[in-house]
Design an enzyme around this catalytic site. Structure first.
Site, short mmCIF file in Angstrom:
data_model
loop_
_atom_site.label_atom_id
_atom_site.label_comp_id
_atom_site.label_asym_id
_atom_site.label_seq_id
_atom_site.Cartn_x
_atom_site.Cartn_y
_atom_site.Cartn_z
N HIS A 343 0.81 -1.23 0.00
CA HIS A 343 0.00 0.00 0.00
C HIS A 343 0.83 1.27 0.00
O HIS A 343 0.28 2.37 0.09
CB HIS A 343 -0.90 0.02 1.23
CG HIS A 343 -1.94 -1.03 1.27
ND1 HIS A 343 -3.21 -0.87 0.75
CD2 HIS A 343 -1.91 -2.28 1.78
CE1 HIS A 343 -3.91 -1.97 0.95
NE2 HIS A 343 -3.15 -2.84 1.57
N LYS A 521 -8.18 13.83 4.73
CA LYS A 521 -7.28 12.67 4.72
C LYS A 521 -6.25 12.89 5.83
O LYS A 521 -6.16 13.96 6.40
CB LYS A 521 -6.57 12.52 3.35
CG LYS A 521 -5.91 13.81 2.87
CD LYS A 521 -5.42 13.69 1.42
CE LYS A 521 -6.56 13.72 0.43
NZ LYS A 521 -6.31 12.80 -0.70
N ARG A 522 -5.46 11.87 6.13
CA ARG A 522 -4.41 12.04 7.15
C ARG A 522 -3.50 13.17 6.71
O ARG A 522 -3.28 13.40 5.52
CB ARG A 522 -3.64 10.73 7.31
CG ARG A 522 -4.39 9.63 8.03
CD ARG A 522 -4.70 10.00 9.45
NE ARG A 522 -3.51 10.13 10.27
CZ ARG A 522 -3.11 9.21 11.18
NH1 ARG A 522 -3.82 8.09 11.33
NH2 ARG A 522 -2.03 9.38 11.91
N LYS A 527 0.85 14.49 0.94
CA LYS A 527 -0.55 14.77 0.54
C LYS A 527 -0.74 16.27 0.32
O LYS A 527 -1.75 16.71 -0.20
CB LYS A 527 -1.48 14.21 1.62
CG LYS A 527 -1.45 12.68 1.73
CD LYS A 527 -2.29 12.19 2.90
CE LYS A 527 -2.17 10.70 3.12
NZ LYS A 527 -3.00 9.88 2.22
N THR A 629 -8.51 6.55 -1.88
CA THR A 629 -9.87 6.01 -2.02
C THR A 629 -10.88 7.13 -1.77
O THR A 629 -11.99 7.12 -2.31
CB THR A 629 -10.10 4.85 -1.01
OG1 THR A 629 -9.57 5.23 0.25
CG2 THR A 629 -9.44 3.58 -1.50
N LYS A 633 -14.62 8.33 -3.60
CA LYS A 633 -15.86 8.64 -2.88
C LYS A 633 -16.40 10.00 -3.33
O LYS A 633 -17.60 10.16 -3.57
CB LYS A 633 -15.58 8.62 -1.37
CG LYS A 633 -15.21 7.26 -0.83
CD LYS A 633 -14.51 7.29 0.52
CE LYS A 633 -13.99 5.89 0.89
NZ LYS A 633 -13.05 5.91 2.06
C1 26W Z 1 4.08 0.77 10.06
C2 26W Z 1 3.24 2.01 10.04
C3 26W Z 1 2.29 2.02 8.87
C4 26W Z 1 0.93 1.89 9.09
C5 26W Z 1 0.06 1.93 7.99
C6 26W Z 1 2.80 2.16 7.59
C7 26W Z 1 1.92 2.19 6.50
C8 26W Z 1 0.57 2.07 6.73
C9 26W Z 1 -0.41 2.06 5.59
C10 26W Z 1 0.08 1.23 4.46
C11 26W Z 1 -0.63 3.43 5.10
C12 26W Z 1 -1.88 3.52 4.26
O1 26W Z 1 -2.96 3.61 4.77
N1 26W Z 1 -1.67 3.53 2.94
C13 26W Z 1 -2.77 3.92 2.08
O2 26W Z 1 -3.45 2.73 1.65
C14 26W Z 1 -4.59 3.06 0.87
C15 26W Z 1 -5.33 1.76 0.56
O3 26W Z 1 -4.64 1.02 -0.37
C16 26W Z 1 -4.21 3.82 -0.40
O4 26W Z 1 -5.37 4.17 -1.09
C17 26W Z 1 -3.40 5.06 -0.05
O5 26W Z 1 -2.92 5.67 -1.21
C18 26W Z 1 -2.24 4.69 0.85
O6 26W Z 1 -1.55 5.84 1.32
#
Ligand code: 26W
Length: 791
Positions: A343, A521-522, A527, A629, A633
């Site tokens: 992701h 978004k975060r 971003k 995503t 929406k």
């Molecule tokens: C280890 C800490 C950590 C926690 C969560 C690292 C990375 C993440 C996630 C992968 C971050 C995340 O939410 N990525 C997002 O995933 C979405 C679903 O596929 C994508 O639409 C977003 O572009 C992406 O930033």
């Protein structure tokens, strides 16, 4: 239903109508609804067992569910019945359903995707389990103190979570630490610390209530809850020490969504839920089938990023140490069951655990990882290492142990092949596939936008809800005046509703005829909320410079949390609130420009904001947003996108037509080139008097007179470390915003472009995404897909 609610109020809550609180009524209504879905849920489980159908297991550290009551009601088709029953009891329906707290068991995109996938798996009738952690505290509550983010613990479980069923009989012992003994060839792990994983099941019933799956969340409990001896010695803390220690593992969600923190507790959380899930599905397989070598025929395990990547070594451990398979056969068998979704490309998000920590917490798994590494090197000499520079690289481990690896948008998957896994892609050229993300149209149109839903259903009937590509039929309506007017009316009623909510919660009055420009978004540098804010200040300047110009009134809405440890993201939040305070108090731009940042953005707030949006901000540095995503929406709910060629923006633009999308900025390859140019940011600033002016104002403290130096760091960063090229894309972004202003002034034309967005978003249903996984990765049937239904 009215009497059922009264009965539940009385016999399950021990309350009569006169004494019941809003929460009591909600609990009573929820219990009645729960009764309705248990039948299909249990029946589905039995049928999956009888048919020995292949099951999908979705392992995710996060499930960003939000509220469930409205989802349950609409998936059971009980919208009218529930509202009538509650109103017949003299209660306020909206107040009751809005009383439910969000289940905020996730950070952002990854967690919400998992929740959308669960809805699609059930709607398509694919037998599946979601496995995760039952955090006592989800993502922190955000509040603003003098414009700065403050965090407080989230407390969703402070009241009964009515949708879950505790499963005291579903328990697995999870070990940590200790050592490995060997007799002959057989290894035995002797953990020196055990906790018990207890399952809590939440039914996930699909659209029209025809199939139900299970979300099983694990809670950590001590092996011995209470040490009576210590207690009798008066050492009360010691008496509950093991309970406290065990509970810590499922106590709270880590609030980082892009930076791995390397904390031991995080590794223990990852192993805890992964091991419990693998043990659970193995037990089910052995009970139902009994032949361990038949596992890949009956089980498809999807790893939601690297967080559950320990699943590979854990599966091999059970196959070798408990079932006596040879290491090589075990590795092959495990690989046939496992698949991994990446992701993110952000280097700081790719998990690498120190070998030392691994040796201490998971000694047997480290041994097995060495075996996996040796087997990979033997078969593919020179293959990238899993063990490198004293770290265990979880991305490489997940890749090597998966039969399929996927990215989440076409551009992202391409970049995964060219960058982070380039070498492994060369060795395994068919392993990486693309599965572009999707969203569930149940929550993200049918549920959150009744005005637009009803307009569409009036036109098409309601089968579009589980066959979203039917929306394409609306394209024919783009020059139908009465339909366009009805479409505009739906949007405007949502904007009025949002204006009322914003004035209640933020005390800011909005003009529902202004352009509602939304970025939710975060908070993260890539971003580029900062670029949005800089453009807003530039617009403010020019509205003041040229008050007679026919400016398009604009409402800038921001929403999002920053990871508590992410200082720069918190500075961006502070700057947005500082600028909002000055701009909203400025009589010169009153009625023309407003900035609002409602605190504590979450799923429920997204459901409130998205239907009211005119413009969707998807402005990440190209090559950084894996998919997005939220972009889907917004477009589905009739907003136009201003965005870069990044993530799924590319495919959205392809589907809605370039003429219905406000594109700007450098492409992913141009970003890479520009970064190599020395002094690129200073050159960009030099070339933009508009940007220079804005940076100067902020730097001088124009928006923080009480602390003029507050934003020095942020602005200074743009001059020399503008890693995400805010300075380079600023002018094209500003010009594109002005283009949007002009288009918006022709409301009829704007509405027609917005309709083309809604009508063209069918492909972005998570039903299509899940059918892709089922076809290309899981080899699982989707008995209830639109195709099957129409057959
Ligand atoms: C280890 C800490 C950590 C926690 C969560 C690292 C990375 C993440 C996630 C992968 C971050 C995340 O939410 N990525 C997002 O995933 C979405 C679903 O596929 C994508 O639409 C977003 O572009 C992406 O930033």
């Amino acid at each position: 239903m009215k009497n059922d609610i009264l009965k539940r109020l009385r016999y399950s809550l021990g309350k009569d109508a006169g004494a019941a609180s809003v929460q009591d009524w909600r609990m009573a209504l929820s219990l009645v609804l729960r009764d309705q879905l248990v039948d299909v849920w249990l029946d589905s489980a039995r049928r999956a067992e009888v048919n020995a159908s292949k099951r999908v297991y979705y392992l995710s550290m996060e499930f960003l569910i939000g509220r469930l009551i409205e989802d349950m009601i609409s998936n059971l088709g009980l919208d009218a019945a529930a509202r009538d029953a509650v109103e017949a009891l003299g209660q306020d329906y909206d107040m009751i359903v809005h009383d439910e707290p969000d289940a905020a068991l996730g950070n952002g995109g990854l967690g919400r995707l998992a929740a959308c996938f669960m809805d699609s798996l059930a709607t398509l009738g694919i037998p599946a389990f979601g496995y995760g952690i039952r955090y006592e505290h989800g993502l922190f509550e955000q509040s603003f103190v003098d414009g700065a983010q403050a965090e407080s613990p989230e407390t969703w479980l402070s009241q009964r979570h009515v949708w879950e069923f505790e499963r005291p009989e579903v328990q697995h012992r999870i070990g940590f630490g200790g050592h490995v003994s060997r007799d002959g060839g057989r290894a035995t792990w002797h953990p020196d610390n055990m906790v018990v994983a207890t399952g809590y099941d939440t039914p996930v019933v699909g659209w029209q209530g025809e199939w139900g799956n299970t979300l099983r969340l694990w809670s950590a409990k001590p092996v011995n809850p209470f040490d009576l001896e210590s207690f009798n010695r008066g050492d009360y803390l010691a008496a509950s020490r093991s309970e406290a220690l065990a509970r810590t593992i499922s106590r709270v969600l880590y609030p980082d969504d892009t930076t791995e923190n390397g904390k031991e507790l995080r590794l223990k959380q990852e192993y805890f839920f992964t091991a419990a899930s693998i043990m659970d599905l193995m037990c089910r397989h052995m009970e139902e089938d009994g032949d361990i070598r038949a596992l890949p025929e009956h089980v498809a395990i999807q790893l939601n990023d690297t967080h559950p990547a320990i699943a590979g070594p854990e599966l091999v451990r059970l196959l070798v140490d408990d079932h006596g398979l040879a290491m090589a056969e075990a590795i092959t068998l495990a690989r046939r069951c496992l698949a991994y979704t990446n992701h993110t490309l952000l280097p700081e998000a790719l998990e690498r655990w120190p070998e030392g920590l691994f040796a201490r917490v998971l000694p047997r798994h480290l041994e097995i990882i060495r075996e996996i590494e040796a087997a990979q090197q033997a078969e593919f000499p020179g293959s990238p290492h899993i063990l490198e520079h004293g770290d265990v690289c979880m991305g490489e481990l997940a890749f090597v142990m998966a039969h399929k690896v996927n990215g989440v948008s076409a551009l992202h998957t391409d970049l995964v092949k060219k960058t982070v896994f380039a070498e492994l892609h060369r060795i395994h050229p068919t392993r990486i596939v693309n599965q572009t993300n999707g969203i569930t149209p149940r929550r993200w149109l049918h549920g959150c936008n009744p005005a637009l839903r009803d307009l569409i259903t009036q036109q098409l009937g309601d089968t579009w809800v589980s066959d979203l590509e039917q929306l394409a039929a609306l394209k024919a309506k783009r020059s139908d005046t009465s339909f366009i007017q009805a479409f505009q009316q739906a949007k405007r009623s949502n904007k009025v509703a949002l204006s009322n909510w914003i004035s209640e919660t933020c005390g800011v009055a909005l003009d529902p005829d202004a352009m509602f420009d939304v970025q939710i978004k975060r908070i993260h540098e890539y971003k580029r909320q900062l670029m949005n804010l800089l453009e807003t200040v530039a617009l403010w300047n020019e509205m003041r410079d040229d008050p007679d110009r026919d400016w398009t009134p604009r409402v800038k809405i921001f929403g999002g949390k920053a990871a508590p440890g992410y200082v720069l993201a918190k500075q961006i939040i502070h700057l947005i609130n500082d600028v909002a305070r000055v701009v909203n108090a400025d009589p010169a731009t009153k009625g023309r420009l407003r900035i609002v940042f409602p605190p504590n953005y979450n799923v429920t707030m997204a459901e409130r904001l998205i239907p009211a949006a005119d413009l969707s901000e998807q402005i990440s540095t190209a090559g950084k947003e894996a998919s997005g995503t939220g972009n889907m929406k917004f477009a589905l709910n009739g907003a136009l996108t201003i965005g870069t060629l990044d993530g799924a923006n590319v495919e959205i633009r392809d589907h809605v037509g370039s003429e219905n999308f406000f594109l700007f900025g450098l492409t992913a390859s141009e970003v890479v080139d520009r970064r190599h140019q020395h002094g690129f940011s200073r050159a960009a600033i030099e070339a933009s008097p508009r940007l220079q002016r804005v940076l100067g104002q902020i730097f001088e403290g124009r928006f923080s007179p009480e602390d003029p130096h507050r934003h020095h760091g942020l602005i200074g960063m743009l001059y020399d470390h503008d890693h995400f090229l805010v300075t380079c894309d600023f002018d094209s972004y500003y010009d594109t915003q002005r283009r949007a202003d002009v288009v918006f002034q022709n409301s009829r034309n704007w509405a027609s472009m917005a309709l083309m967005n809604t009508a063209s978003m069918g492909w972005f249903s998570s039903d299509r995404t899940i059918q892709g996984y089922a076809r290309d990765i899981w080899q699982a049937d989707a008995p209830r897909s639109a195709l099957e239904r129409s057959a």
